[in-house]
Design an enzyme around this catalytic site. Sequence first.
Site, PDB file in Angstrom:
ATOM      1  N   THR A  70      65.112  40.364  37.487  1.00 55.41           N
ATOM      2  CA  THR A  70      65.218  41.788  37.763  1.00 55.41           C
ATOM      3  C   THR A  70      63.844  42.446  37.697  1.00 55.41           C
ATOM      4  O   THR A  70      63.116  42.289  36.718  1.00 55.41           O
ATOM      5  CB  THR A  70      66.153  42.459  36.734  1.00 55.41           C
TER       6      THR A  70
ATOM      7  N   ALA B 284      48.364  39.326  35.877  1.00 51.93           N
ATOM      8  CA  ALA B 284      47.491  38.367  36.553  1.00 51.93           C
ATOM      9  C   ALA B 284      47.685  36.949  36.029  1.00 51.93           C
ATOM     10  O   ALA B 284      47.524  35.976  36.773  1.00 51.93           O
ATOM     11  CB  ALA B 284      46.028  38.789  36.403  1.00 51.93           C
TER      12      ALA B 284
ATOM     13  N   SER C 175      46.226  42.729  38.178  1.00 48.87           N
ATOM     14  CA  SER C 175      46.829  43.153  36.920  1.00 48.87           C
ATOM     15  C   SER C 175      46.876  44.667  36.852  1.00 48.87           C
ATOM     16  O   SER C 175      45.900  45.340  37.179  1.00 48.87           O
ATOM     17  CB  SER C 175      46.007  42.606  35.752  1.00 48.87           C
TER      18      SER C 175
ATOM     19  N   GLN D  64      39.815  41.932  37.389  1.00 44.82           N
ATOM     20  CA  GLN D  64      38.802  42.929  37.050  1.00 44.82           C
ATOM     21  C   GLN D  64      38.247  43.657  38.273  1.00 44.82           C
ATOM     22  O   GLN D  64      37.472  44.604  38.129  1.00 44.82           O
ATOM     23  CB  GLN D  64      37.639  42.253  36.298  1.00 44.82           C
TER      24      GLN D  64
ATOM     25  N   CYS E  72      42.050  37.738  25.477  1.00 48.58           N
ATOM     26  CA  CYS E  72      43.037  36.656  25.434  1.00 48.58           C
ATOM     27  C   CYS E  72      42.633  35.548  24.468  1.00 48.58           C
ATOM     28  O   CYS E  72      43.448  34.715  24.108  1.00 48.58           O
ATOM     29  CB  CYS E  72      43.235  36.068  26.835  1.00 48.58           C
TER      30      CYS E  72
ATOM     31  N   ASN F   5      35.354  38.657  33.482  1.00 50.17           N
ATOM     32  CA  ASN F   5      35.905  39.571  32.486  1.00 50.17           C
ATOM     33  C   ASN F   5      34.992  39.762  31.277  1.00 50.17           C
ATOM     34  O   ASN F   5      35.060  40.776  30.585  1.00 50.17           O
ATOM     35  CB  ASN F   5      37.276  39.089  32.020  1.00 50.17           C
TER      36      ASN F   5
END
Length: 378
Positions: free
Chosen positions: A242, A71, A200, A180, A327, A152
Amino acid sequence: MTVYLDANATTQVDGRVVDLVLRYMTLEYGNAGSRTHDMGLTAQRAVASARSQVAKVVDCQQDEVIFTSGATEANNIAILGLAPEGERSNRRHIVATSIEHKAVLEPLERLASQGFEVDLVAPDASGRVDPAAIIGKLRPDTLLVSVMAANNETGVIQAIDAICTGMADHPAYLHVDAAQAFGKLLSLVRHHRIDLMSISGHKIFAPKGVGALITRRRGYRRPPLTPLIVGGGQERGLRPGTLPVPLVAGLGLAAELAVQENTQRRLACQTYRSHVLAGLAPLNPIIHGEPDNTLPHVLNVALPGLDSEAVMVAWRGLLEVSNGSACTSASYDPSHVLVAMGLPEDQIRGALRLSWSHLTEAVDWQEAVSRVRDLLLH
């Protein structure tokens, strides 16, 4: 046994997803960009299947799903990728909320330093942002509105439907950070007025390192995003490189399972919430956020007279919880979310986030309460 109560930071990977990921890591490990042999074609089919699975969750077209590393990257592509369009069209005004994740606030800070005007709307004491306040900020030169689906830290759900309705006749792009909410609040993420949506994998029992940006068309026109990196042209040029086929396949299966098992998971989380509240009741917890407008698997509380760090130390070996976003866990700054809600300093300092899932084990709340009471006696 230590019970993990930090599912908002990350979830364990579902065993069924693990099996699929390992298959594409060890047996069918081709590159999805290889078109000249069966291993490459097998990888291509795996990616196409995952794209379809994710698209069904949010009711979009398969080619509107752009796979990313998560995310955070999706938020950056959505926000910073729109900047050239804002400069071209002379629309340099952005509306967001003051409780957004740092993965939204920091890209906005960068745009502000480049001459964009950013209006941040604060929530009320319940953690909810008034949709009328968002709509009231719209101007002819507004390029983007960015509002998270569910917070969150507190789990408070935002009125995305009302914001979508209010923006029906405005050309600004609407971005929703649904990290979330994806796979949990199904109707919320399916509104077609949402132009851009970040998701995410590791919040829904998929591996870390994979997510997606939903880029919904308006008629035949895609959101005018400029890629942040170049080279290779994968993912319609928006996210070259990739593709991690095992992770993408895992995200696809996890997304499909989240829809299939949505009702059972929600009911299990609601039941678990009642156990958490009953277990903490002897400590007279102060709940942050409107209980009836919160994700069923999240609880943000303060225990009167106690600092969150002290409680987490006391619960070590018994419960694993957090006092904010994973985070920013290395920072001891007060939660910007709780500050924006206008909560008293002692409640902010004592705030704990407990978050669980349908897989979370039972807690020995008698022991948890006993340990906290020992703190109060010293």
